[in-house]
Enzyme design. Sequence first.
Site, short mmCIF file in Angstrom:
data_model
loop_
_atom_site.label_atom_id
_atom_site.label_comp_id
_atom_site.label_asym_id
_atom_site.label_seq_id
_atom_site.Cartn_x
_atom_site.Cartn_y
_atom_site.Cartn_z
N HIS A 141 0.85 -1.19 0.00
CA HIS A 141 0.00 0.00 0.00
C HIS A 141 0.89 1.24 0.00
O HIS A 141 2.12 1.14 0.04
CB HIS A 141 -0.96 0.00 1.19
CG HIS A 141 -2.14 -0.89 1.00
ND1 HIS A 141 -3.12 -0.63 0.07
CD2 HIS A 141 -2.49 -2.06 1.60
CE1 HIS A 141 -4.04 -1.57 0.12
NE2 HIS A 141 -3.67 -2.46 1.03
N ASP A 166 -0.13 7.13 -3.79
CA ASP A 166 -1.26 6.76 -4.66
C ASP A 166 -1.57 7.85 -5.67
O ASP A 166 -1.78 7.57 -6.85
CB ASP A 166 -2.51 6.49 -3.82
CG ASP A 166 -2.52 5.10 -3.21
OD1 ASP A 166 -1.64 4.30 -3.56
OD2 ASP A 166 -3.40 4.82 -2.39
#
Length: 364
Positions: A134, A164
């Site tokens: 992540h 991200d």
Amino acid sequence: MTQPSGPLAGIRIVEIDAIGPVPLAAMLLADMGAQIVRVARPPSAGVGDWEDVGGDILHRSRTVTYLDLKREDDRARLLDLIACADGLIEGYRPGVMERLGVGPDICLARNPRLVFGRMTGWGQSGPMAMRAGHDINYLSITGALHAMGAQGAPPLVPLNLVGDYGGGAMFLIFGLLSALLSAQRTGQGQVVDACITDGVASLMSLFYAWQSKGLWTDAPASNLLDGAAPFYRCYACADGRHVAVGCLEPKFFAQMVEGLGLGHRRYDQNDRAGWPAMQADFEAAFATRPRDAWAAHFADRDACVTPVLAMGEAPEHPHNRARGTFVQRGGSAQPAPAPRLDRTSGAIAEPAVADIADLVRRWA
């Protein structure tokens, strides 16, 4: 499906539903007028797909259709749509699209002009390509996470804006649009390998440049822009809220010092030995008034002092209101399309649901 307007009007993109960078990238492209069909798994009974958490914003401005890509007939329908598209974006682990039967080779065989955008954390190759991860993990191997936080403490956990969205969504968009321009010139599509670790490393270019010149120390909270400088950090105010101080240049530093009532002090801004005492003075001064009092006090000074606003406060800030940085939709605020263009500006459209056969007819 409504016909979008904006600088990307006429561009057709298939979005394979995903989490992380892909929906933000698709939202930004759709806000700029790209005609995007989001291919999602069939929703559970009675639940609208864009009503999931974040979907009312992140899934805006585009059409959704439902396909089960494990079914041969649904894969065939998807390939019919891809044959009419300019681009595709997906965020599966490497090899998943191939196992589903809609990998780059098959899609480009159907549509040689197609730009196939792939978004992953670790990239399509490398020893970690197949590993789970992540945002925080991707940041950790680029040098970015190490630079965030206080000395002697674990790095701060940043919002996933850096990985991200900064290193991921923005580089996916950049790669996709670059390849689309190339396809328009050459008639040949290609695969875009957008990787968060690559993107974040690129975002770190300035700091690696400084390090190579001896201008950046590889330790957190010891440099100009990482919280070590007393004139580039946040301070607590009398009400427990905070202001942000960013007066890097001497002329702005002087105005900040004067505004704090410390003009009688003779600070050497770049003398690191004096930074602890300088910071203590600034902390004591800011602690004497509430945040909004300081915001008003510095409103007309070029001192680079601004209030640290909570998300609920940000849409009401006068500058944000004047620019329309946020818009009200469905009774709540959401960010407006950005950036702004003076002739073909972007716009928000309502999400819609369409049957895949109807979409193929319209795009054919």
